[in-house]
Scaffold this motif. Structure first.
Motif, PDB file in Angstrom:
ATOM      1  N   LYS A 161      31.597  74.120  57.702  1.00 23.77           N
ATOM      2  CA  LYS A 161      31.730  75.409  58.397  1.00 23.77           C
ATOM      3  C   LYS A 161      32.879  75.360  59.399  1.00 23.77           C
ATOM      4  O   LYS A 161      33.641  76.310  59.536  1.00 23.77           O
ATOM      5  N   ARG A 162      32.988  74.207  60.092  1.00 22.38           N
ATOM      6  CA  ARG A 162      34.075  74.098  61.076  1.00 22.38           C
ATOM      7  C   ARG A 162      35.439  74.070  60.399  1.00 22.38           C
ATOM      8  O   ARG A 162      36.382  74.706  60.861  1.00 22.38           O
TER       9      ARG A 162
ATOM     10  N   GLY B 113      36.391  77.453  59.203  1.00 23.61           N
ATOM     11  CA  GLY B 113      36.523  78.477  60.236  1.00 23.61           C
ATOM     12  C   GLY B 113      35.348  79.435  60.307  1.00 23.61           C
ATOM     13  O   GLY B 113      35.452  80.492  60.916  1.00 23.61           O
TER      14      GLY B 113
ATOM     15  N   GLU C 145      32.454  78.536  61.577  1.00 26.91           N
ATOM     16  CA  GLU C 145      31.803  78.231  62.846  1.00 26.91           C
ATOM     17  C   GLU C 145      32.848  77.620  63.780  1.00 26.91           C
ATOM     18  O   GLU C 145      33.666  76.811  63.338  1.00 26.91           O
ATOM     19  N   GLY C 146      32.833  77.972  65.033  1.00 25.15           N
ATOM     20  CA  GLY C 146      33.799  77.421  65.981  1.00 25.15           C
ATOM     21  C   GLY C 146      35.204  77.959  65.706  1.00 25.15           C
ATOM     22  O   GLY C 146      35.398  78.806  64.830  1.00 25.15           O
ATOM     23  N   ASP C 147      36.178  77.439  66.472  1.00 20.37           N
ATOM     24  CA  ASP C 147      37.552  77.913  66.293  1.00 20.37           C
ATOM     25  C   ASP C 147      38.507  76.743  66.464  1.00 20.37           C
ATOM     26  O   ASP C 147      39.222  76.634  67.445  1.00 20.37           O
TER      27      ASP C 147
ATOM     28  N   GLY D 276      41.141  75.992  64.820  1.00 19.96           N
ATOM     29  CA  GLY D 276      42.557  76.359  64.698  1.00 19.96           C
ATOM     30  C   GLY D 276      43.189  76.705  66.031  1.00 19.96           C
ATOM     31  O   GLY D 276      44.372  76.426  66.266  1.00 19.96           O
ATOM     32  N   ALA D 277      42.412  77.293  66.917  1.00 16.79           N
ATOM     33  CA  ALA D 277      42.957  77.743  68.203  1.00 16.79           C
ATOM     34  C   ALA D 277      43.515  76.589  69.024  1.00 16.79           C
ATOM     35  O   ALA D 277      44.463  76.764  69.778  1.00 16.79           O
TER      36      ALA D 277
ATOM     37  N   ASP E 294      45.091  80.336  63.611  1.00 18.83           N
ATOM     38  CA  ASP E 294      43.883  81.156  63.570  1.00 18.83           C
ATOM     39  C   ASP E 294      42.715  80.353  62.984  1.00 18.83           C
ATOM     40  O   ASP E 294      42.836  79.171  62.696  1.00 18.83           O
ATOM     41  N   LYS E 295      41.559  81.048  62.778  1.00 16.67           N
ATOM     42  CA  LYS E 295      40.354  80.346  62.332  1.00 16.67           C
ATOM     43  C   LYS E 295      40.451  79.817  60.909  1.00 16.67           C
ATOM     44  O   LYS E 295      39.890  78.785  60.566  1.00 16.67           O
ATOM     45  N   GLU E 296      41.135  80.558  60.052  1.00 21.15           N
ATOM     46  CA  GLU E 296      41.049  80.269  58.614  1.00 21.15           C
ATOM     47  C   GLU E 296      42.218  79.449  58.098  1.00 21.15           C
ATOM     48  O   GLU E 296      42.499  79.451  56.900  1.00 21.15           O
ATOM     49  N   TRP E 297      42.923  78.732  58.986  1.00 21.34           N
ATOM     50  CA  TRP E 297      44.109  77.984  58.575  1.00 21.34           C
ATOM     51  C   TRP E 297      43.803  77.022  57.427  1.00 21.34           C
ATOM     52  O   TRP E 297      44.496  77.000  56.411  1.00 21.34           O
TER      53      TRP E 297
END
Lengths: 338, 424
Positions: A272-273, A276, A278-280, A282-283, A288-291
């Motif tokens: 999940k991590r 993206g 759960e959590g973030d 990539g930031a 972004d989250k889905e990198w």
């Protein structure tokens, strides 16, 4: 008055003295394109396909980084570099990232001010000869003429290995793989030495591969990996973790085909991590989250890339060997995504 | 009546710097000089800042580190334990060797082609025109690659020379033969016999390289022969001037040239070491790699084409009357060319010839294309790559090429001063 003009001009000249920007991520985003240094042509690792688009094992990593950073794996400009020009091009800022079968060594990492962020292929130096030469071991190559790519670590390994074994040879320093291939086929060289993976790739492109053998000796460690400039740690992190996301994806069974489905159905917090959900993560790197999800979806996981470009079902036919997952007895081991 | 007084003294005004022709050129020069100085300081500043930003120093210490790589073509001893500086020297000597022979061959080819292009023989003149135009108008790198590929693809492999016992038993011949049993042309190089001395005088160690005393002795004897031969000729001239009859000298000349050198070679126990096939390659003898041969051929013919044009221009600059006068004196065409036309044409030929020598020397840096380890291949190639000192290596290499060019230029200028028209 004149004096002020003079000083003013000096100040402007000083300001104009361009210093390579230290924020590669911002540069790449502003440009909307990743500039990736690749091999000039090594089948399976980086070579233009029939329509002139670069494809291969190394190229896939460029694509993955472009997918993670820019959201589109096609937004890559490939700069073909020879063994001689690659580090100068990287140091001068002509490329953002160098993925060109480059061996991680101490002096390149420290003295040349580069960072090798990961190892995408564990390799070693080998020898290829014509079968009818009648040689079965590299130790029988006493007095042989050996073709070698100039500007590579193999050049130094070769000198060291022949010295250690107390045998003589005549080096022929060639500029690129194509010339080495030509000289070996023409018989101008008795043997051609390079990374074993590269030899396998070269052999696969020959008209009569059955007449050539790769000798059993592997005379060096050649950890090949992506290289970035020293000093831009965030950019180094992006390349490193994009690569490890691909490795982890294989470990967790995430493929380009099932990545969307996995993202919605998985119960594994680490997956999940990575994806993206759960959590973030990539930031932390300015992404972004889905990198990682994009990288996996667009180029596939490490195993998929390996199988598609250089695996046993391709003409190059390399076994996973050291490059298997650590769970399979190999060395590819992604640190935890946490 | 009174003369008008001196023109009123004009006080200096700033606008005069531009509008007064007395000052204008100086003003422009000063401005250009300032701009140039600014440009240079900007380049230097940029370099220093970028080096600092990359945390890279500027030092030549790496030259004294172990090189670690091997070089196959070398004139002096070198192993991978030697320093980068010595690798540099090996490369420099390879560059100089190529440039030296290249200039000699290019001059010979150029003079012949230039003279023949003016020949009255239609066919010969046209062939030379084709040669000049073809070589002059194709980039020299392509000629180098062509020569190299042709040599390495058409010649037999060394193993084709191998004679095994099974072959002797079956009465088979090897696929390839050596010329005169001593010269082997393979797809890697030309193997020629080497001079060996049974009673060698040894070497002098100069610290950097060894000098063979045998070679020095041979050169000394040849120089002595030359001096004796000159004296013989001068004596013949004196006798001819006094009596009108030139004494016969040819057998004396022959004796002066041949006898001492033969005696010396015999004393040294001179014999030839023939190349023999062993293992993978020929051993013994001198191996001239095709990389060198192809470079020499391509550079000589390429530069020769330019020199041919220079020679042709030089000859055409000599008035026709000179030829006619020589004919009127009864000189044959060959002697007219060599005694009357060429010596005068030299004055026109030498200055542009210097440029061609410089071009040839600089073009040797294309050698890496065919794996010849010249200065560009060692210092600017492997050393640069293995140490990562791009700036240092490039600057040093430029300095070395500049020095070589200035030396060639200086020597040729001395020669030019010797042959140029002396006005008294």
């Amino acid at each position: 008055m004149k004096k002020t003009v003079f000083l003013g001009t000096l100040a402007v000249a000083g300001a104009l003295a361009g210093v390579a920007s230290a924020d590669t991520l911002a540069d790449v985003k502003a440009r909307g394109e990743l500039i990736c240094g690749t091999n000039t042509g090594l089948t399976g690792f980086a070579a233009p396909d029939a329509s002139g688009v670069y494809q291969g094992f190394d190229v896939a990593l460029c694509k993955a980084v472009a997918a993670a950073v820019l959201g589109d794996s096609t937004k890559v400009k490939y700069v073909p570099l020879t063994g001689e020009t690659r580090f100068t091009a990287l140091a001068a800022g002509e490329v953002d990232l160098l993925v060109r079968n480059s061996t991680w060594t101490f002096s390149r990492d420290t003295d040349l001010k580069f960072d090798f962020v990961a190892v995408n292929y564990y390799d070693g130096q080998g020898f290829m000869v014509k079968k009818d030469l009648g040689v079965t071991s590299a130790k029988e190559l006493d007095g042989a003429t050996i073709c070698i790519q100039t500007g590579t670590t193999t050049e130094l390994n070769l000198a060291d290995w022949f010295k250690a074994n107390n045998i003589a040879y005549t080096p022929v320093n060639i500029a690129d793989d194509a010339e080495g291939q030509r000289q070996l086929v023409a018989g101008s060289c008795d043997a051609y030495t390079a990374d074993a993976s590269g030899l396998a790739a070269t052999r696969a492109t020959l008209a009569d591969p059955e007449n050539y053998i790769i000798l059993p000796e592997i005379i060096s460690k050649e950890p090949l990996g992506p290289v970035v400039r020293h000093g831009d740690n965030n950019w180094g992190d992006i390349v490193r973790w994009t690569f490890y996301a691909l490795v982890a994806a294989e470990e967790f069974g995430i493929t380009s085909a099932n990545v969307e489905e996995t993202a919605t159905t998985t119960q594994n917090p680490e997956i999940k991590r990575i994806l993206g959900v759960e959590g973030d993560l990539g930031a932390f790197m300015g992404l972004d989250k889905e990198w990682a999800k994009r990288a996996i979806a667009q180029v596939g996981n490490y195993g998929e890339i390996f199988a598609a470009n250089i695996g046993e079902s391709t003409p190059i036919g390399l076994a996973r060997g050291l490059n298997a997952q650590w769970t399979q007895g190999g060395l590819q081991y992604a640190p935890p995504f946490r | 009546m009174a003369y008008a007084g001196d023109a009123p003294k004009e006080s200096f005004r700033l606008s005069m710097l531009i509008y007064d022709t007395r000052f204008r050129s100086i003003t422009i020069q000063v401005i250009v000089l300032i701009l140039f100085a600014l440009f240079v300081s900007w380049i230097l500043n940029n370099t220093v800042q970028n080096l600092a930003a990359k945390d890279r120093g500027f030092s030549y210490d790496f030259l004294w580190n172990r090189a670690g790589y091997d070089i196959s073509q070398r004139l002096i001893d070198y192993t991978n334990d030697d320093t980068h500086a010595r690798a540099l020297l090996v490369g420099l000597l390879n560059t100089l060797l190529l440039a030296f022979f290249g200039c000699i061959f290019a001059t010979i080819i150029g003079v012949f082609a230039g003279v023949l292009r003016l020949s009255n023989n239609w066919l010969v003149a046209r062939i030379m025109t084709v040669y000049v135009e073809v070589f002059r108008n194709v980039p020299v790198l392509l000629w180098i690659l062509l020569a190299y590929v042709v040599l390495s693809e058409t010649m037999p492999e060394p193993k084709d020379f191998k004679v095994t016992e099974a072959m002797i038993a079956a009465g088979e011949q090897p696929k390839a033969h050596m010329f005169f049993g001593s010269i082997a042309l393979t797809n890697r190089g030309t193997n020629i016999p080497e001079p060996l001395f049974d009673r060698s005088l040894g070497n002098i160690d100069l610290g950097i390289f060894l000098v063979s005393i045998d070679l020095l002795a041979i050169i000394a004897v040849l120089v002595a022969s030359f001096v004796a031969w000159r004296r013989l000729n001068r004596h013949a001239h004196v006798v001819q001037d006094a009596t009108g009859v030139r004494p016969v000298t040819w057998w004396k000349s022959l004796l002066i040239w041949v006898l001492p050198i033969v005696a010396l070679l015999w004393a040294l126990g001179f014999h030839l070491g023939y190349p023999t096939f062993k293992g993978f390659n020929f051993t013994g003898g001198i191996n001239v790699a095709h990389a060198f041969t192809s470079l020499l051929i391509a550079l000589s013919f390429y530069t020769g084409a330019f020199i041919a044009e220079i020679v042709r221009a030089g000859i055409m600059a000599i008035p026709k009357g000179q030829t006619e006068a020589a004919y009127a004196l009864g000189l044959r065409p060959g002697r007219t060319t060599s005694l009357v036309i060429l010596p005068q044409a030299l004055r026109v030929i030498i200055p542009p010839l210097i440029s061609q020598y410089l071009n040839l020397t600089k073009n040797t840096s294309l050698a890496i294309a065919v794996s010849y380890m010249d200065l560009r291949g060692t210092l600017g190639g492997v050393t640069l790559n293995q140490t990562g000192k791009e700036l240092e290596c490039m600057l040093l290499m430029m300095l070395i090429y500049l020095t070589i060019s200035l030396i060639i230029s200086g020597v040729m200028n001395i020669y030019n001063n010797a042959v140029k028209l002396k006005e008294r």
